[in-house]
Design a protein around this motif. Sequence first.
Motif, mmCIF file in Angstrom:
data_model
loop_
_atom_site.group_PDB
_atom_site.id
_atom_site.type_symbol
_atom_site.label_atom_id
_atom_site.label_comp_id
_atom_site.label_asym_id
_atom_site.label_seq_id
_atom_site.Cartn_x
_atom_site.Cartn_y
_atom_site.Cartn_z
ATOM 1 N N LEU A 1 -4.468 -4.054 -4.594
ATOM 2 C CA LEU A 1 -4.843 -4.935 -5.693
ATOM 3 C C LEU A 1 -4.754 -4.223 -7.034
ATOM 4 C CD1 LEU A 1 -7.967 -6.836 -4.271
ATOM 5 C CD2 LEU A 1 -5.622 -7.665 -4.478
ATOM 6 N N THR A 2 -5.157 -2.968 -7.092
ATOM 7 C CA THR A 2 -5.091 -2.195 -8.326
ATOM 8 C C THR A 2 -3.630 -2.013 -8.734
ATOM 9 O OG1 THR A 2 -7.078 -0.986 -7.632
ATOM 10 C CG2 THR A 2 -5.774 -0.026 -9.415
ATOM 11 N N PRO A 3 -3.252 -2.334 -9.973
ATOM 12 C CA PRO A 3 -1.864 -2.140 -10.401
ATOM 13 C C PRO A 3 -1.401 -0.700 -10.146
ATOM 14 C CG PRO A 3 -3.054 -3.415 -12.038
ATOM 15 C CD PRO A 3 -4.076 -2.935 -11.046
ATOM 16 N N PRO A 4 -0.152 -0.510 -9.721
ATOM 17 C CA PRO A 4 0.326 0.841 -9.381
ATOM 18 C C PRO A 4 0.151 1.863 -10.491
ATOM 19 C CG PRO A 4 1.880 -0.806 -8.611
ATOM 20 C CD PRO A 4 0.855 -1.537 -9.420
ATOM 21 N N SER A 5 0.387 1.488 -11.752
ATOM 22 C CA SER A 5 0.229 2.458 -12.841
ATOM 23 C C SER A 5 -1.231 2.853 -13.018
ATOM 24 C CB SER A 5 0.796 1.898 -14.146
ATOM 25 O OG SER A 5 0.150 0.687 -14.499
ATOM 26 N N THR A 6 -2.148 1.915 -12.792
ATOM 27 C CA THR A 6 -3.577 2.238 -12.850
ATOM 28 C C THR A 6 -3.967 3.108 -11.668
ATOM 29 O OG1 THR A 6 -4.115 0.201 -14.052
ATOM 30 C CG2 THR A 6 -5.913 1.257 -12.857
ATOM 31 N N LEU A 7 -3.397 2.829 -10.500
ATOM 32 C CA LEU A 7 -3.656 3.673 -9.331
ATOM 33 C C LEU A 7 -3.281 5.119 -9.644
ATOM 34 C CD1 LEU A 7 -4.388 3.737 -6.235
ATOM 35 C CD2 LEU A 7 -1.923 3.619 -5.837
ATOM 36 N N ARG A 8 -2.152 5.306 -10.306
ATOM 37 C CA ARG A 8 -1.726 6.668 -10.645
ATOM 38 C C ARG A 8 -2.657 7.295 -11.677
ATOM 39 N NH1 ARG A 8 3.345 4.126 -9.516
ATOM 40 N NH2 ARG A 8 3.614 3.374 -11.657
ATOM 41 N N ALA A 9 -3.251 6.482 -12.553
ATOM 42 C CA ALA A 9 -4.252 7.004 -13.491
ATOM 43 C C ALA A 9 -5.496 7.470 -12.734
ATOM 44 C CB ALA A 9 -4.622 5.940 -14.517
ATOM 45 N N LEU A 10 -5.883 6.731 -11.705
ATOM 46 C CA LEU A 10 -7.011 7.146 -10.877
ATOM 47 C C LEU A 10 -6.681 8.449 -10.152
ATOM 48 C CD1 LEU A 10 -8.045 3.715 -9.273
ATOM 49 C CD2 LEU A 10 -9.090 4.856 -11.240
ATOM 50 N N GLU A 11 -5.466 8.549 -9.647
ATOM 51 C CA GLU A 11 -5.046 9.777 -8.964
ATOM 52 C C GLU A 11 -5.024 10.956 -9.929
ATOM 53 O OE1 GLU A 11 -2.118 7.858 -5.526
ATOM 54 O OE2 GLU A 11 -1.297 8.358 -7.504
ATOM 55 N N ALA A 12 -4.765 10.661 -11.213
ATOM 56 C CA ALA A 12 -4.691 11.718 -12.225
ATOM 57 C C ALA A 12 -6.049 12.087 -12.801
ATOM 58 C CB ALA A 12 -3.745 11.295 -13.343
ATOM 59 N N GLY A 13 -7.114 11.439 -12.307
ATOM 60 C CA GLY A 13 -8.443 11.891 -12.692
ATOM 61 C C GLY A 13 -9.331 10.920 -13.431
ATOM 62 N N TYR A 14 -8.875 9.666 -13.630
ATOM 63 C CA TYR A 14 -9.785 8.714 -14.277
ATOM 64 C C TYR A 14 -10.811 8.228 -13.265
ATOM 65 C CZ TYR A 14 -11.691 4.942 -17.038
ATOM 66 O OH TYR A 14 -12.560 4.123 -17.736
ATOM 67 N N GLN B 1 -5.352 -2.448 9.159
ATOM 68 C CA GLN B 1 -4.521 -1.386 8.624
ATOM 69 C C GLN B 1 -3.095 -1.845 8.307
ATOM 70 O OE1 GLN B 1 -6.027 1.754 8.322
ATOM 71 N NE2 GLN B 1 -4.280 2.423 7.111
ATOM 72 N N GLY B 2 -2.531 -2.683 9.160
ATOM 73 C CA GLY B 2 -1.148 -3.085 8.970
ATOM 74 C C GLY B 2 -0.943 -4.189 7.958
ATOM 75 N N ARG B 3 -2.026 -4.794 7.455
ATOM 76 C CA ARG B 3 -1.862 -5.909 6.524
ATOM 77 C C ARG B 3 -2.609 -5.726 5.208
ATOM 78 N NH1 ARG B 3 -5.352 -10.577 9.695
ATOM 79 N NH2 ARG B 3 -5.869 -11.374 7.622
ATOM 80 N N LEU B 4 -3.068 -4.513 4.941
ATOM 81 C CA LEU B 4 -3.717 -4.234 3.667
ATOM 82 C C LEU B 4 -2.673 -4.152 2.560
ATOM 83 C CD1 LEU B 4 -6.384 -1.531 4.593
ATOM 84 C CD2 LEU B 4 -6.798 -3.923 3.977
ATOM 85 N N VAL B 5 -3.003 -4.710 1.406
ATOM 86 C CA VAL B 5 -2.144 -4.617 0.223
ATOM 87 C C VAL B 5 -2.963 -4.053 -0.926
ATOM 88 C CG1 VAL B 5 -0.614 -6.509 0.890
ATOM 89 C CG2 VAL B 5 -2.678 -6.997 -0.446
ATOM 90 N N LEU C 1 0.859 -1.187 0.000
ATOM 91 C CA LEU C 1 0.000 0.000 0.000
ATOM 92 C C LEU C 1 0.894 1.236 0.000
ATOM 93 C CD1 LEU C 1 -3.095 0.283 0.083
ATOM 94 C CD2 LEU C 1 -2.903 0.751 2.522
ATOM 95 N N PRO C 2 0.758 2.121 -1.004
ATOM 96 C CA PRO C 2 1.695 3.241 -1.126
ATOM 97 C C PRO C 2 1.369 4.446 -0.249
ATOM 98 C CG PRO C 2 0.149 3.291 -2.937
ATOM 99 C CD PRO C 2 -0.196 2.071 -2.116
ATOM 100 N N CYS C 3 0.215 4.414 0.395
ATOM 101 C CA CYS C 3 -0.213 5.568 1.177
ATOM 102 C C CYS C 3 -1.241 5.117 2.211
ATOM 103 C CB CYS C 3 -0.821 6.638 0.266
ATOM 104 S SG CYS C 3 -2.283 6.063 -0.655
ATOM 105 N N ALA C 4 -1.675 6.042 3.038
ATOM 106 C CA ALA C 4 -2.739 5.740 3.982
ATOM 107 C C ALA C 4 -4.030 5.455 3.225
ATOM 108 C CB ALA C 4 -2.948 6.912 4.940
ATOM 109 N N VAL C 5 -4.893 4.624 3.798
ATOM 110 C CA VAL C 5 -6.158 4.277 3.153
ATOM 111 C C VAL C 5 -6.959 5.533 2.818
ATOM 112 C CG1 VAL C 5 -8.388 3.158 3.505
ATOM 113 C CG2 VAL C 5 -6.294 1.990 4.190
ATOM 114 N N SER C 6 -6.931 6.512 3.710
ATOM 115 C CA SER C 6 -7.697 7.740 3.512
ATOM 116 C C SER C 6 -7.203 8.549 2.313
ATOM 117 C CB SER C 6 -7.633 8.603 4.773
ATOM 118 O OG SER C 6 -6.287 8.948 5.077
ATOM 119 N N GLU C 7 -5.993 8.264 1.829
ATOM 120 C CA GLU C 7 -5.421 9.010 0.715
ATOM 121 C C GLU C 7 -5.605 8.302 -0.626
ATOM 122 O OE1 GLU C 7 -1.373 9.548 1.819
ATOM 123 O OE2 GLU C 7 -1.829 10.954 3.439
ATOM 124 N N LEU C 8 -6.176 7.109 -0.616
ATOM 125 C CA LEU C 8 -6.381 6.376 -1.862
ATOM 126 C C LEU C 8 -7.447 7.063 -2.720
ATOM 127 C CD1 LEU C 8 -6.454 2.687 -0.566
ATOM 128 C CD2 LEU C 8 -4.704 3.695 -2.056
#
Length: 224
Positions: free
Chosen positions: A200-213, A194-198, A134-141
């Motif tokens: 599932l969404t591929p990281p590059s797709t996650l960044r697409a979601l962060e970029a507005g998809y 919280q400590g064992r969440l991973v 998980l690259p960030c806190a759940v609240s930041e996804l």
Amino acid sequence: MPLQNRVTPFGEIVAVASRGMFTGNRGIIHDPATKTLLNRRWSSRAWITCTCEFRGRRRDVMATRSWTELFFLDEATALAAGHRPCYYCRREDAQRFADAFARGNGLSRVSAREIDATLHRERLDGRAKRLQPLPCAVSELPEGAMVADVKHDDAGVRDGACTGNAFLSTRGGLLRWSFEGYQPAEVVVIDGLQGRLVLLTPPSTLRALEAGYHPALHPTARAN
């Protein structure tokens, strides 16, 4: 008896009666004589997500030696499994995804072939689902991302060996995934995971979601 063609966020293909909002494919992975899956789970690196209805056409599922029809609860599920929008039946969505994929991953532009190559590296570890930290806190996804609770010593999630639950990130927190839709995830349960969440969404797709998809979500994601 339902066919084995329903995809989970872990990328598994299972047999359940319900269908979902989207179809899609990974190439030809079935035997049309028996309407059963072959041993392989993909024959093309282009894992796509399609609309269930396009120009009035209807397909007889697994009836011919054409692409194997797979089904997803919604687009967030398909993205988590490693699929992307189809350029043929969902061209506008595919272009929006490609634009966000490029922005999020620091590219000027990106082709479908380049997206497929990136996703293929990120979604699989052999035959197993590649689980990402998980690259960030759940609240930041971003909304539409999916995470799961699995044991830290799991090497991966393989066919028939899925463990843990999948959760969808929304503006209201996390919702528990099921074949029928989403259900609220109790706060106390989330705190315990919280400590064992991973991821599932591929990281590059996650960044697409962060970029507005913005993926199409099942109606239960809004109802809850």
